[in-house]
Design a protein around this motif. Structure first.
Motif, short mmCIF file in Angstrom:
data_model
loop_
_atom_site.label_atom_id
_atom_site.label_comp_id
_atom_site.label_asym_id
_atom_site.label_seq_id
_atom_site.Cartn_x
_atom_site.Cartn_y
_atom_site.Cartn_z
N THR A 192 0.83 -1.21 0.00
CA THR A 192 0.00 0.00 0.00
C THR A 192 0.86 1.26 0.00
O THR A 192 0.65 2.17 -0.81
CB THR A 192 -0.92 0.01 1.23
N GLY A 193 1.83 1.32 0.91
CA GLY A 193 2.66 2.52 1.04
C GLY A 193 3.47 2.81 -0.21
O GLY A 193 3.47 3.95 -0.72
N ASN A 194 4.14 1.80 -0.74
CA ASN A 194 4.96 2.03 -1.92
C ASN A 194 4.13 2.27 -3.18
O ASN A 194 4.55 3.03 -4.06
CB ASN A 194 5.91 0.84 -2.13
N ALA A 195 2.96 1.65 -3.26
CA ALA A 195 2.06 1.92 -4.39
C ALA A 195 1.60 3.37 -4.38
O ALA A 195 1.53 4.02 -5.43
CB ALA A 195 0.87 0.97 -4.36
N LEU A 196 1.27 3.89 -3.19
CA LEU A 196 0.85 5.29 -3.08
C LEU A 196 1.99 6.23 -3.46
O LEU A 196 1.77 7.24 -4.15
CB LEU A 196 0.39 5.58 -1.65
N VAL A 197 3.21 5.90 -3.05
CA VAL A 197 4.36 6.73 -3.40
C VAL A 197 4.58 6.74 -4.91
O VAL A 197 4.74 7.80 -5.54
CB VAL A 197 5.62 6.25 -2.66
N LEU A 198 4.59 5.56 -5.51
CA LEU A 198 4.83 5.46 -6.95
C LEU A 198 3.73 6.14 -7.75
O LEU A 198 4.01 6.87 -8.72
CB LEU A 198 4.94 3.98 -7.35
N TYR A 199 2.48 5.93 -7.36
CA TYR A 199 1.37 6.55 -8.09
C TYR A 199 1.37 8.07 -7.89
O TYR A 199 1.10 8.82 -8.84
CB TYR A 199 0.04 5.97 -7.59
N GLY A 200 1.69 8.51 -6.68
CA GLY A 200 1.74 9.94 -6.42
C GLY A 200 2.81 10.64 -7.23
O GLY A 200 2.57 11.72 -7.79
N VAL A 201 3.99 10.02 -7.35
CA VAL A 201 5.06 10.61 -8.15
C VAL A 201 4.69 10.58 -9.63
O VAL A 201 4.95 11.53 -10.38
CB VAL A 201 6.39 9.86 -7.91
N TRP A 202 4.07 9.49 -10.08
CA TRP A 202 3.67 9.37 -11.49
C TRP A 202 2.66 10.43 -11.87
O TRP A 202 2.67 10.95 -12.98
CB TRP A 202 3.10 7.98 -11.73
N LYS A 203 1.79 10.78 -10.93
CA LYS A 203 0.76 11.78 -11.19
C LYS A 203 1.26 13.20 -10.97
O LYS A 203 0.51 14.15 -11.18
CB LYS A 203 -0.46 11.52 -10.29
N THR A 204 2.49 13.36 -10.51
CA THR A 204 3.05 14.70 -10.24
C THR A 204 4.31 14.88 -11.06
O THR A 204 5.41 14.53 -10.63
CB THR A 204 3.36 14.86 -8.73
N PRO A 205 4.20 15.43 -12.28
CA PRO A 205 5.37 15.57 -13.16
C PRO A 205 6.51 16.37 -12.54
O PRO A 205 7.69 16.10 -12.83
CB PRO A 205 4.80 16.30 -14.38
N SER A 206 6.20 17.32 -11.67
CA SER A 206 7.25 18.14 -11.06
C SER A 206 8.16 17.34 -10.14
O SER A 206 9.24 17.81 -9.77
CB SER A 206 6.62 19.30 -10.27
N LEU A 207 7.75 16.14 -9.76
CA LEU A 207 8.56 15.32 -8.85
C LEU A 207 9.52 14.39 -9.59
O LEU A 207 10.28 13.66 -8.95
CB LEU A 207 7.65 14.46 -7.96
N ARG A 208 9.49 14.40 -10.91
CA ARG A 208 10.30 13.44 -11.66
C ARG A 208 11.74 13.92 -11.84
O ARG A 208 12.25 14.00 -12.95
CB ARG A 208 9.64 13.16 -13.01
N SER A 209 12.38 14.25 -10.75
CA SER A 209 13.79 14.61 -10.76
C SER A 209 14.62 13.34 -10.61
O SER A 209 14.11 12.30 -10.18
CB SER A 209 14.09 15.58 -9.62
N PRO A 210 15.92 13.39 -10.95
CA PRO A 210 16.76 12.20 -10.82
C PRO A 210 16.77 11.60 -9.41
O PRO A 210 16.72 10.38 -9.25
CB PRO A 210 18.15 12.71 -11.22
N SER A 211 16.85 12.46 -8.39
CA SER A 211 16.90 11.95 -7.02
C SER A 211 15.59 11.25 -6.65
O SER A 211 15.60 10.21 -5.98
CB SER A 211 17.19 13.09 -6.04
N ILE A 212 14.46 11.81 -7.09
CA ILE A 212 13.17 11.17 -6.80
C ILE A 212 13.03 9.88 -7.60
O ILE A 212 12.43 8.90 -7.11
CB ILE A 212 12.01 12.14 -7.12
N LEU A 213 13.57 9.83 -8.81
CA LEU A 213 13.53 8.60 -9.59
C LEU A 213 14.29 7.47 -8.89
O LEU A 213 13.87 6.31 -8.93
CB LEU A 213 14.12 8.84 -10.98
N LEU A 214 15.41 7.81 -8.25
CA LEU A 214 16.14 6.80 -7.48
C LEU A 214 15.29 6.28 -6.33
O LEU A 214 15.26 5.08 -6.04
CB LEU A 214 17.44 7.39 -6.96
N LEU A 215 14.59 7.19 -5.65
CA LEU A 215 13.69 6.77 -4.58
C LEU A 215 12.56 5.90 -5.13
O LEU A 215 12.14 4.94 -4.48
CB LEU A 215 13.11 7.99 -3.86
N CYS A 216 12.07 6.25 -6.32
CA CYS A 216 11.02 5.44 -6.94
C CYS A 216 11.55 4.05 -7.29
O CYS A 216 10.81 3.06 -7.20
CB CYS A 216 10.48 6.13 -8.18
#
Length: 291
Positions: A28-52
């Motif tokens: 649940t937690g990781n699905a919410l994180v991945l979906y939230g980042v996918w739906k927020t283009p401004s979060l698609r930085s390299p460091s956030i991609l590593l977290l994803c």
């Protein structure tokens, strides 16, 4: 067949129940994180991609590794088939090695990423790009899958290779964090010692505070991973050298502590990274409003 002591059966079943709860939190937690980042283009930085990338690994732990671990535990308790036990052990070992290898590599990548951001802040956007990070994550997955699925590993060679791999990853991460600490300390002293215009000093202070926060976030993730992995490493070393053959139950329990890391990581993201926290909250509210 030697009967399993009642106490071991109870502990193993309780351990499986705990793993069910941890798997639910990890999924649940990781699905919410991945979906939230996918739906927020401004979060698609390299460091956030590593977290994803790390979140996808933790999601796979909850979806694949823990169900197989639970099945393996029940087969070990109640099945009389030796071949069935060996099949589950082999499958679980392959998946666990793959996911642990990916997690350690990505954690090392996060440490290197933050070191580059602090050591070369002006060149960072050119050095660390989203496309490069994506290719690195895909390469890590491919190499880990091939290494974990190899049929040619002899047990002692496999153990020595694993220890070397873990030692290399941890050493790189420790060196990166130690170097980052020295750089951040020097930056802090420079801010206090230099006399500049207010705007320039204020902008520099804000930038350094932001970098310091991201470094501390990476440090928290690294420390939690070490805490969760250490019990299993210690038990595995003792078990492997033959000092205590009765540590099979200890390996099962310490595996649960490793799985705990996958459930804790999304909570750490939301706690330490405001942008991810807001994205997850937006996603959660959308799901609740639909229902």
């Amino acid at each position: 067949m030697t009967e399993t002591p009642v106490q071991n059966v109870i502990i193993t079943i309780a351990n499986c129940v705990v793993n069910l709860a941890l798997a639910f939190v990890a999924i649940t937690g990781n699905a919410l994180v991945l979906y939230g980042v996918w739906k927020t283009p401004s979060l698609r930085s390299p460091s956030i991609l590593l977290l994803c990338g790390l979140a996808s690994t933790d999601f796979s732990v909850g979806v694949i590794a823990q169900p197989i671990f639970i099945a393996r535990s029940f087969v070990g308790l109640f099945s009389r088939s030796v071949n069935l036990k060996l099949i589950f052990i082999k499958i679980y070992t392959m998946i666990a090695l793959c996911l642990c290898g990916v997690s350690l590599a990505l954690m090392t990548g996060i440490s290197i990423d933050r070191l580059i951001a602090i050591h070369k802040p002006l060149q960072y956007p050119n050095i660390v790009t989203s496309s490069r990070v994506t290719r690195i994550i895909v390469a890590i997955w491919i190499v880990s899958i091939l290494a974990a699925s190899s049929e040619f590993w002899e047990e002692r060679v496999l153990f020595a290779s694993l220890c070397s791999y873990i030692l290399i990853c941890l050493s790189i991460s420790i060196i990166c964090h130690a170097t980052m600490y020295k750089i951040m300390r020097r930056h802090r002293l420079e801010i206090h010692s230099q006399i500049r215009a207010f705007d320039d000093r204020n902008a520099r202070t804000i930038r350094i505070i932001s970098l310091r926060k991201s470094v501390f976030n990476a440090y928290v993730l690294f420390i939690v991973l070490i805490i969760c992995y250490c019990p299993y490493l210690v038990v595995s070393i003792v078990y492997f050298i033959g000092k205590a053959s009765e540590l099979k139950l200890g390996r099962l329990l310490s595996s649960t502590v490793v799985f705990l890391n996958s459930a804790l990581n999304p909570l750490l993201y939301c706690w330490r990274i405001r942008e991810i926290r807001l994205a997850v909250l937006r996603t959660f509210r959308k799901i609740v409003s639909r229902e």
